[in-house]
Design an enzyme around this catalytic site. Structure first.
Site, PDB file in Angstrom:
ATOM      1  N   GLY A 352       0.964  -0.969  -0.032  1.00 19.20           N
ATOM      2  CA  GLY A 352      -0.078  -0.040  -0.132  1.00 19.20           C
ATOM      3  C   GLY A 352       0.772   1.084   0.094  1.00 19.20           C
ATOM      4  O   GLY A 352       0.558   2.111  -0.676  1.00 19.20           O
ATOM      5  N   ALA A 353       1.851   1.299   0.695  1.00 15.44           N
ATOM      6  CA  ALA A 353       2.777   2.184   0.905  1.00 15.44           C
ATOM      7  C   ALA A 353       4.231   1.816   1.638  1.00 15.44           C
ATOM      8  O   ALA A 353       4.131   0.652   2.218  1.00 15.44           O
ATOM      9  CB  ALA A 353       2.234   3.527   1.680  1.00 15.44           C
ATOM     10  N   MET A 354       5.187   2.503   1.415  1.00 15.09           N
ATOM     11  CA  MET A 354       6.421   2.176   2.074  1.00 15.09           C
ATOM     12  C   MET A 354       7.125   3.594   2.594  1.00 15.09           C
ATOM     13  O   MET A 354       7.296   4.612   2.181  1.00 15.09           O
ATOM     14  CB  MET A 354       7.233   1.557   1.029  1.00 15.09           C
ATOM     15  CG  MET A 354       8.655   1.173   1.511  1.00 15.09           C
ATOM     16  SD  MET A 354       8.754  -0.051   2.637  1.00 15.09           S
ATOM     17  CE  MET A 354      10.467   0.384   3.658  1.00 15.09           C
ATOM     18  N   ASN A 356       9.970   4.665   3.256  1.00 18.58           N
ATOM     19  CA  ASN A 356      11.554   5.191   3.020  1.00 18.58           C
ATOM     20  C   ASN A 356      11.883   6.293   3.654  1.00 18.58           C
ATOM     21  O   ASN A 356      10.893   7.419   3.437  1.00 18.58           O
ATOM     22  CB  ASN A 356      11.802   5.127   1.582  1.00 18.58           C
ATOM     23  CG  ASN A 356      11.111   3.947   0.705  1.00 18.58           C
ATOM     24  OD1 ASN A 356      11.453   2.805   1.152  1.00 18.58           O
ATOM     25  ND2 ASN A 356      10.241   4.319  -0.273  1.00 18.58           N
ATOM     26  N   HIS A 388       0.106   6.388   9.064  1.00 15.33           N
ATOM     27  CA  HIS A 388       0.718   5.081   9.193  1.00 15.33           C
ATOM     28  C   HIS A 388       2.421   5.327   8.827  1.00 15.33           C
ATOM     29  O   HIS A 388       3.403   5.254   9.514  1.00 15.33           O
ATOM     30  CB  HIS A 388       0.172   4.026   8.559  1.00 15.33           C
ATOM     31  CG  HIS A 388       1.056   2.531   8.515  1.00 15.33           C
ATOM     32  ND1 HIS A 388       0.223   1.472   9.433  1.00 15.33           N
ATOM     33  CD2 HIS A 388       2.176   2.146   8.101  1.00 15.33           C
ATOM     34  CE1 HIS A 388       1.438   0.521   9.211  1.00 15.33           C
ATOM     35  NE2 HIS A 388       2.407   0.971   8.502  1.00 15.33           N
ATOM     36  N   GLU A 389       2.711   5.515   7.507  1.00 13.89           N
ATOM     37  CA  GLU A 389       3.807   5.507   7.108  1.00 13.89           C
ATOM     38  C   GLU A 389       4.784   6.865   7.854  1.00 13.89           C
ATOM     39  O   GLU A 389       6.129   6.810   7.998  1.00 13.89           O
ATOM     40  CB  GLU A 389       4.061   5.949   5.392  1.00 13.89           C
ATOM     41  CG  GLU A 389       3.249   5.104   4.842  1.00 13.89           C
ATOM     42  CD  GLU A 389       3.548   3.457   5.042  1.00 13.89           C
ATOM     43  OE1 GLU A 389       4.757   3.381   5.584  1.00 13.89           O
ATOM     44  OE2 GLU A 389       2.818   2.809   4.779  1.00 13.89           O
ATOM     45  N   HIS A 392       6.207   5.694  11.151  1.00 14.42           N
ATOM     46  CA  HIS A 392       7.424   4.742  10.689  1.00 14.42           C
ATOM     47  C   HIS A 392       8.650   5.845  10.771  1.00 14.42           C
ATOM     48  O   HIS A 392       9.864   5.379  10.971  1.00 14.42           O
ATOM     49  CB  HIS A 392       7.405   4.127   9.638  1.00 14.42           C
ATOM     50  CG  HIS A 392       6.716   3.008   9.590  1.00 14.42           C
ATOM     51  ND1 HIS A 392       6.864   1.969  10.576  1.00 14.42           N
ATOM     52  CD2 HIS A 392       5.827   2.637   8.628  1.00 14.42           C
ATOM     53  CE1 HIS A 392       6.146   0.930  10.316  1.00 14.42           C
ATOM     54  NE2 HIS A 392       5.263   1.118   9.085  1.00 14.42           N
ATOM     55  N   GLU A 411       5.542  -2.221  12.720  1.00 11.83           N
ATOM     56  CA  GLU A 411       4.280  -2.023  12.179  1.00 11.83           C
ATOM     57  C   GLU A 411       3.191  -2.021  13.240  1.00 11.83           C
ATOM     58  O   GLU A 411       2.273  -1.490  13.053  1.00 11.83           O
ATOM     59  CB  GLU A 411       4.068  -3.480  11.495  1.00 11.83           C
ATOM     60  CG  GLU A 411       5.076  -3.417  10.250  1.00 11.83           C
ATOM     61  CD  GLU A 411       4.972  -2.229   9.193  1.00 11.83           C
ATOM     62  OE1 GLU A 411       4.034  -1.531   9.416  1.00 11.83           O
ATOM     63  OE2 GLU A 411       5.836  -2.023   8.204  1.00 11.83           O
TER      64      GLU A 411
HETATM   65  N1  BES Z   1       6.684  -1.284   5.693  1.00 12.68           N
HETATM   66  C1  BES Z   1       5.148  -1.353   5.310  1.00 12.68           C
HETATM   67  C2  BES Z   1       5.557  -1.693   3.682  1.00 12.68           C
HETATM   68  C3  BES Z   1       5.634  -3.067   3.509  1.00 12.68           C
HETATM   69  C4  BES Z   1       4.854  -4.221   3.673  1.00 12.68           C
HETATM   70  C5  BES Z   1       6.872  -3.402   2.805  1.00 12.68           C
HETATM   71  C6  BES Z   1       5.088  -5.314   3.370  1.00 12.68           C
HETATM   72  C7  BES Z   1       7.331  -4.492   2.742  1.00 12.68           C
HETATM   73  C8  BES Z   1       6.501  -5.715   2.776  1.00 12.68           C
HETATM   74  C9  BES Z   1       4.281  -0.078   5.114  1.00 12.68           C
HETATM   75  O1  BES Z   1       4.639   0.553   6.233  1.00 12.68           O
HETATM   76  C10 BES Z   1       3.150  -0.650   5.391  1.00 12.68           C
HETATM   77  O2  BES Z   1       2.525  -1.145   6.398  1.00 12.68           O
HETATM   78  N2  BES Z   1       2.139  -0.225   4.472  1.00 12.68           N
HETATM   79  C11 BES Z   1       0.800  -0.868   4.504  1.00 12.68           C
HETATM   80  C12 BES Z   1      -0.111   0.134   4.371  1.00 12.68           C
HETATM   81  C13 BES Z   1      -0.688   0.522   5.874  1.00 12.68           C
HETATM   82  C14 BES Z   1      -1.555   1.732   6.106  1.00 12.68           C
HETATM   83  C15 BES Z   1      -1.268  -0.488   6.766  1.00 12.68           C
HETATM   84  C16 BES Z   1       0.401  -1.574   3.127  1.00 12.68           C
HETATM   85  O3  BES Z   1       1.454  -1.522   2.307  1.00 12.68           O
HETATM   86  O4  BES Z   1      -0.596  -2.260   2.949  1.00 12.68           O
HETATM   87 ZN    ZN Z   2       4.000   0.057   8.013  1.00 11.51          ZN
END
Ligand code: BES
Ligand code: ZN
Length: 959
Positions: A352-354, A356, A388-389, A392, A411
């Site tokens: 969904g998002a990352m 970085n 959320h991001e 982090h 997380e």
């Molecule tokens: N760090 C994660 C992205 C991620 C997820 C990287 C799995 C590698 C493997 C990011 O912070 C995250 O949790 N993204 C969620 C969205 C969030 C609002 C729950 C996602 O990608 O669904």
């Molecule tokens: Zn996350």
């Protein structure tokens, strides 16, 4: 490989010196001192002060007081270092240059090249250097130098399976206490595989566009450049991107300089040096995007495709990002640590998002909002994903986990604080209520299987990249968030935040484990503010070190007891717990005569609680903050039911929801009667709040799922129509949208339930609206909140013409949120051949982007007509699907659970077991496969125990 990796000593010395000169020049404050002065003495860049040394300095860690956690890297005595890096050599600084080739003349052969210099310290003598590297090619320029610049003779090897580049020293050792420099030129594929350094494509003004972008977490930085790809191996980075001058290069830090390097239009852009950080947080992007910015306190920008920026769809994200960063800076008492924060919407993005650091990447649906075309839930998604991001940026980026086995410290924090961040930006939403539904109940469900796992797993249980992906699950996210919410509640805001503030200050630019967290919370506890029955570590270690959670039973004489709640009580718990599945449970309770919440602690299997005997009801787990379920005896339960039906508003909203959720799950586990569970839904005719209603819809949805192919379905349908009628009448007008956030959700749920269970006017209205859109030339008049319901119901009722029309809309629309609604709706068709067509489109990236394919398959499986088609499709296309998604984080486990969720017969169980036996590898879906088998077993038993009884209950309640 094997030959030609070393050069003559003389050349080596010159080369070595040259390397060091370059490293210093690049690494230092952009050449404030002439290179010569820097290299007159021993050129040891390890000792130089990084830019902004005051803010970027790493601290020493005073905690944990209890260091029971294992060392996160294997001990040097271990002979084999499978996948992990030995602790002998650690990185200090990288100089990294990357050049993606994006131009049309490559004719589809997209590649990148790069070079890297890694300055390293040797901590334990070794003759072998392990560096992560995956799918990278090297020319003959791999070399290793000592601190004097002398090139060491090495034999490089590649271990493709364990993703290592291994340098064997031909003579002697790397010596502890000495520093070394590794240097290599490399190249790789700029594939469209959504991981490492990859490419994303889109169409702009009718022209195809290609961009380079990256996704490193958890273990794909090694696909972009050779590196020490473990979160604890933090280092500083100087990044240079080589790109066509008209393109926009981005990385974690601001640009420090950009120069033209050729006369055919190539530029080299250098970025400022990063603070000490982990490789999984690096980001590199070269695109034709543009941006909007807010520079009022520091630079916050939102980047997107030009057309999206022009349409004004980035504005909301910019406001939210800025407000959230300010809010967290104040809350954590530590301002955002980098000079800029960029957010960017990527057309092809796996997660969904990352987060970085400094360059957060998003799927377009999680960032770009359009006030006419986006729904309320799209709006919420944008705010909560950004929150959320950006959480982090502190919990993850500044303070990083030692190892993936404690991913919840990233997380879980992001999950919990995304609610607080969203609430800060949108105080009118009452957003904290939503936690119950989206995370608390989700966590209780996920953690009720014997195949669950503890929040903090032993380090050595996570080894391969697929293991790492597998911990991105509901336990890390939703249970992690739920346990933090419970901590916040037990300690109180003041103490909780005080503890987090010292935690962040002490561990900044460093790594953490759960003991640091609990140690800092303990330090914050002052006895006159919080009364605890034990230390913070004692109370919480049983929530973090053992899987599952308790079910608390109470009877009317006040005897309470706890036992490990299992959805399937006959399942075999093979995992041994250090706490023998006993928890220290804070029991917050209220009763009919007490206004104030009381607290009682249950630390053993049983104890006694004094309850007011004359009260008409007593309610445990007030506010639904404790991570457990409650089982009442018959009397106490019927008192609560009576109160619900008399006047539900005296029971807090969270508890109305939780009573429903607990009772249904206890019934599935055989601890209460299914009739009791159904009884909790009787009062809903008078309920107008979304959170309890949606809880009931979800739980009844399970019955729907199990009944969908059975003759009992008709009675369920009649009952649901009866219950939803009033709220449907309140909200039936598709043209009138209620004011408040959760009322809007209530309307969507009411209409969707009404249409699903066939309140005829609802379906007719949906078809009418769809038809007028199909026949009209005007722009879409349907309110964005209700578009999915309209599209889905019209496609379900319609035939090929409706479906083809929607498919055309899907292809034509350039707005990600609208496309997502149409794609989900395309799976609503009742025609098997049409659903097969849709399934086949998931193999064709020109129609359905790879990022959306698994979701499309799951949507087909959610349709009762499509279920078996989707399962056959998954099996038939297994090799392709596994290769595409098999190691990715969420998508693969979601796919397995989504496609099998309706399984509830012994023949389906057999098929599943056969499939498991005959399939060599499930990658990151391994746990999901075990869970699917456990779920199917539970479903079979559930049907056997409950189907007939539910049917009888329904018959009694539809009269
Ligand atoms: N760090 C994660 C992205 C991620 C997820 C990287 C799995 C590698 C493997 C990011 O912070 C995250 O949790 N993204 C969620 C969205 C969030 C609002 C729950 C996602 O990608 O669904
Ligand atoms: Zn996350």
């Amino acid at each position: 490989m094997g030959k030609g990796y070393y050069v003559s000593t003389k050349v080596a010395i010159c080369l070595g010196l040259a390397v060091i000169v370059i490293i210093v020049a690049v690494g230092l404050l952009a050449g404030l001192l002439p290179e010569k002065d820097q290299c007159d003495h021993k050129c040891d860049i390890t000792t130089r002060a990084p830019i902004k040394s005051s803010t970027f300095e790493a601290s020493t860690k005073p905690f944990p007081s209890t260091t029971t956690s294992e060392p996160s890297t294997p001990t040097p005595s271990q002979a084999s270092y499978s996948y992990r890096l030995p602790p002998n050599v650690v990185p200090v600084h990288y100089n990294l240059e990357l050049k993606p080739i994006l131009d049309p003349e490559t004719e589809g052969n997209y590649t990148f090249s790069g070079n890297v210099e890694i300055l390293m310290n040797c901590e334990i003598n070794t003759s072998t250097l392990f560096i992560h590297s995956h799918n990278l090619q090297y020319d003959d320029q791999i070399s290793l130098f000592n601190a004097e610049g002398k090139e060491l003779r090495i034999t490089p090897k590649n271990d493709a399976k364990q993703q290592y580049l291994i340098l064997e020293l031909d003579d002697g050792n790397m010596e502890s206490g000495e520093s070394y420099t590794f240097k290599a030129n490399f190249s790789g594929n700029l594939a469209n595989d959504l991981s490492g350094f990859y490419r994303s494509e889109y169409v702009e003004d009718g022209k195809p566009k290609v961009m380079a972008t990256s996704q490193m977490e958890p273990a794909d930085a090694r696909k972009a450049f050779p590196c020490f790809d473990e979160p604890e191996m933090k280092a500083t980075f100087n990044v240079t991107l080589i790109h066509k001058c008209e393109r926009v290069p981005l990385s974690n830090m601001p640009v420090s300089s950009s120069i033209s390097i050729t006369n055919d239009g190539w530029c080299a852009t250098k970025f400022e040096q990063t603070p000490k950080m982990s490789t999984y947080l690096m980001a590199f992007i070269v695109s034709d995007f543009t941006f909007i910015e807010d520079n009022s306190t520091f630079l916050v920008r939102v980047f997107a495709r030009k057309s999206e920026i022009k349409a004004g769809r980035a504005a909301r994200a910019l406001r939210v990002a800025k407000e959230v960063l300010d809010y967290f800076g104040t809350l954590f008492d530590f301002p955002y640590s980098l000079p800029k924060s960029d957010q960017i919407g990527i057309p092809d993005f796996a997660a969904g998002a990352m987060e970085n650091w400094g360059l957060v990447t998003y799927r377009e649906t999680a960032l770009l909002y359009d006030k006419n075309e986006s729904s309320e839930s799209n709006k919420e998604r944008v705010v909560s994903v950004i929150a959320h991001e950006l959480t982090h940026q502190w919990f993850g980026d500044l303070v990083t986990i030692e190892w993936w086995s404690e991913l919840w410290l990233n997380e879980g924090f992001a999950t919990y604080f995304s609610y607080l961040g969203t609430n800060a930006v949108e105080p009118g939403w009452n957003f904290l209520q939503g936690f119950i539904l989206d995370d608390f109940q989700r966590a209780l469900l996920a953690d009720s299987y014997s195949s669950s796992r503890p929040l903090s797993a032993p380090h050595e249980s996570i080894v391969t990249p697929a293991d790492m992906s597998s911990v991105f699950d509901d336990i890390s996210y939703s249970k992690g968030g739920s346990i933090l919410r419970m901590m916040n509640d037990i300690l109180g805001n003041e103490t909780f935040i005080k503890g987090l503030r010292t935690y962040v200050k002490e561990l900044k630019y460093n790594n953490t484990n759960v003991h640091y967290l609990l140690g800092h919370l303990q330090e914050a506890v002052t006895d006159d503010v919080v009364k605890l029955p034990a230390t913070v570590e004692e109370i919480f270690s049983n929530w973090t070190q053992q899987m599952g959670y308790p079910c608390v039973s109470i009877n009317k004489s006040g005897i309470i007891s706890q036992s490990h709640f299992l959805m399937n009580p006959t399942s075999n718990v093979t995992r041994i717990s250090p706490h023998e599945y006993i928890w220290t449970i804070p029991i917050r309770w209220i009763s009919s005569s007490t206004d104030e919440t009381q607290t009682h602690w249950l630390r053993d299997k049983y104890n006694n609680m004094t309850i007011p005997q004359s009260d008409s009801w007593i309610l445990l787990n007030a506010g639904a903050v404790g991570f457990y379920r409650v089982q009442y005896d018959d009397d106490l339960f019927s008192n609560l039911l009576t109160q619900l039906q008399l006047n539900h508003s005296v029971i807090p909203l969270e508890n109305r929801a939780q009573l429903i959720d607990d009772t249904f799950n206890l019934a599935t586990a055989g601890l209460m009667k299914i009739e009791d569970a159904l009884d909790t839904t009787i009062y809903l005719v008078d309920e107008s709040e979304y959170v309890p209603w949606q809880t009931a819809i979800n739980n009844l949805g399970y019955i729907n799922l199990m009944f969908s192919m059975s003759m009992s379905y008709g009675n369920l349908q009649t009952y649901m129509k009866k219950q939803i009628r009033k709220i449907y009448d309140d909200y039936h007008n598709f043209a009138v949208i209620p004011e408040s956030h959760f009322d809007q959700y209530m309307q969507v749920s009411a209409l969707s339930t009404a249409c699903t269970y066939d309140i005829r006017e609802c379906r007719t209205e949906a078809q009418k609206l769809f038809a007028s859109m199909k026949n009209g030339s005007r722009e879409n008049q349907i309110k964005a909140n209700l578009r999915y319901i309209v599209y889905c119901n019209a496609i379900a009722a319609g035939g090929q013409a409706e479906w083809e029309f929607a498919l055309e809309m899907y292809k034509k629309s350039s707005f990600s949120m609208e496309k997502a609604k149409i794609l989900s709706a395309l799976s609503c068709s009742k025609e098997p051949w049409i659903l097969s067509r849709l399934l086949n489109y998931t193999l064709d990236e020109s129609i359905i982007r790879k990022q959306d394919a698994t979701k499309a398959i799951i949507s087909v499986a959610n349709n009762v007509v499509g279920q078996s088609l989707a399962w056959s499709f998954l099996k038939d296309q297994w090799n392709y699907i596994f290769q595409q998604y098999g190691i990715g984080a969420f998508s693969f486990s979601n796919l397995i659970s989504g496609v099998t969720q309706r399984f509830s017969t012994s023949s389906e169980l057999e098929e599943l077991q056969d499939f498991k036996v005959n399939t060599p590898d499930f990658g990151s879906g391994t746990a999901a496969m075990d869970r699917a088998i456990e779920q199917t077993t539970t479903n079979i038993k559930w049907r056997k125990d409950n189907e007939e009884r539910i049917n009888i209950w329904l018959q009694d309640h539809i009269k």
